[in-house]
Write a protein that holds these residues in place. Structure first.
Motif, short mmCIF file in Angstrom:
data_model
loop_
_atom_site.label_atom_id
_atom_site.label_comp_id
_atom_site.label_asym_id
_atom_site.label_seq_id
_atom_site.Cartn_x
_atom_site.Cartn_y
_atom_site.Cartn_z
N ALA A 113 10.62 53.53 96.07
CA ALA A 113 11.68 53.21 95.12
C ALA A 113 11.14 53.22 93.71
O ALA A 113 9.98 52.95 93.46
N GLY B 120 9.48 44.94 101.53
CA GLY B 120 10.50 44.89 100.49
C GLY B 120 10.99 46.27 100.16
O GLY B 120 10.65 47.25 100.84
N GLU B 121 11.79 46.38 99.11
CA GLU B 121 12.34 47.67 98.70
C GLU B 121 11.22 48.66 98.42
O GLU B 121 11.30 49.83 98.77
N SER B 122 10.16 48.21 97.80
CA SER B 122 8.94 48.97 97.59
C SER B 122 7.83 47.98 97.33
O SER B 122 8.09 46.83 96.95
N GLN C 151 7.97 46.70 93.73
CA GLN C 151 8.99 45.68 93.49
C GLN C 151 8.56 44.32 94.03
O GLN C 151 8.78 43.29 93.41
#
Length: 425
Positions: A2, A67-69, A72
């Motif tokens: 992301a 997590g999302e990346s 992040q």
């Protein structure tokens, strides 16, 4: 992956996040986050076990939380004061963002760090990872997966090629592709669609650009310290013309196939790091492939310049035991651990003379040795906190429109240069 481009703010001077007391003398517990790769995590855990036998510094090793990346997750942890002292999965664009936000320590200011890194990585590699702003080091060179071209030997041999005759130029690849795809069993020269996402350029445009420019930058600093695009040149135009020809001649798919055509002997070339060896063998245990330097424009010789695909190790300013953290980082980056890391992960430690240091490993793994031989001519992504936005803009303004037949290479480069002038600083 992301984008981290939207994350801003300063994280410097936050509360200690390692837990426990201690600090400059190397005491106090160190919290260390690795990537989620199981082989890497095991390597770090084994190194920590050996480290504890002769060091009193406390260590807690764990993978970066999901997590999302990972970027992040780290930024959120920095904001909340729950970040680790060390993160060993930092790509240079993220290191630049962390530096700009005041979140990471300049490793050159830690006792013995600069001398150690210079001895292990060499000045040539080390200089590519320093901050262009102040010459500091905010990411200890850790690992790389240099991108080479894989040639499917079965496909080329069935098309009448011998190993010495494999194409080495961009025009030669196009001509070979026309010949190869005349076989009913082969669908494409290169099973690669023109995806717009920023990191996709690491495996198509960037290796060829670096080869065509012998390691030329895509971003450069001006006399007043500002950054500006540096890719609007003849080499980039030649590389984009290759991709224009590739898609005009239907030698690559316009949409991703997700069919593993290379592994199934239905595509002739591929790009990737040493991880492709076990990856493709999982699909076809009998696959035969050669690992080769990126092809070049006509009139040039192969030179081995390519994209490094690196990830490095950063120590955060908020760590309460930065010297102790460095003590462990340097411990697991000692020469004696290079072969262990190769054996465990099949990734390359970012070290000078790696072929000699790990000669026993490479004798048993000659395919991986091809990647190690280009380690010192492999290059990181541009060191800028806006890297993801920068590469997304380049993809949207130049790469994808050329591949789709909507722009000519020179216009595409002009458009991308104009669009990026306000993005980099």
């Amino acid at each position: 992956m992301a984008s981290i481009a939207g994350c801003t703010g300063s994280f410097g001077g936050g509360k200690s996040n390692d837990g426990g007391a201690g600090g400059s003398d190397g005491s106090g517990k160190v919290k260390f986050w690795s990537s989620t790769n199981k082989q890497e995590l095991t390597f770090h855990q084994n190194a920590a076990k050996a480290f504890r036998e002769s060091n009193s510094t406390g260590l807690k090793i764990r993978p970066v939380p999901e997590g999302e990346s990972s970027e992040q997750v780290v930024l959120s942890a920095l904001s909340s004061g729950t970040a680790p002292g060390v993160f060993a999965n930092v790509f240079p664009g993220f290191a630049a963002k962390l530096e700009k936000n005041g979140a990471v320590a300049n490793l050159y200011e830690l006792d013995g760090a600069k001398k150690f890194m210079k001895e292990r990585s060499g000045q040539k590699i080390l200089s590519r990872y320093e901050s262009p702003d102040n010459g500091g080091m905010y990411q200890a060179p850790w690992k790389a997966n240099p991108v080479l071209f894989q040639y499917n030997d079965t496909v080329f041999e069935e098309s009448g090629y011998e190993a010495d005759d494999y194409p080495q130029t961009l025009s030669g690849l196009i001509e070979a592709g026309k010949k190869i795809t005349n076989q009913k069993s082969v669908e494409y020269l290169w099973d690669r669609a023109p995806k717009p996402t920023w990191y996709e350029r690491w495996f198509d445009f960037l290796p060829l650009y670096l080869s065509a420019t012998k390691g030329g930058d895509m971003i450069e600093a001006t006399s007043d310290g500002k950054l500006k695009p540096a890719f609007n040149n003849d080499a980039a135009a030649k590389v984009l013309s290759f991709f224009q020809d590739l898609y005009d001649n239907d030698l690559a798919p316009s949409q991703s196939t997700k069919k593993q055509l290379f592994a199934k002997d239905k595509a002739a070339i591929n790009t990737g790091g040493p991880w492709v060896i076990p990856f493709f063998k999982e699909t076809n245990e009998n696959i035969s492939m050669s690992h080769r330097k990126p092809p070049v424009p006509d009139g040039m010789s192969l030179n081995g310049h390519t994209y490094a695909d690196p990830k490095n190790t950063s120590i955060f300013k908020s760590a309460n035991n930065k010297q102790g953290a460095w003590k462990f980082v340097s411990f697991e980056q000692q020469k004696k651990w290079d072969t262990k890391f190769l054996e465990r992960s099949l990734q390359l430690p970012l070290r000078k003379d790696l072929v000699d240091v790990a000669s026993g490993f490479f004798e048993k793994n000659p395919g991986v040795e091809k990647y190690a031989k280009v380690l010192e001519t492999s290059h990181p992504p541009a060191y800028t906190p806006n890297y993801t936005k920068y590469m997304n803009t380049f993809s949207e303004q130049a790469f994808v429109p050329v591949c789709r037949g909507n722009k000519q290479p020179k216009k595409a480069l002009n458009d991308a240069e104009q669009a990026l002038k306000g993005v980099l600083n």
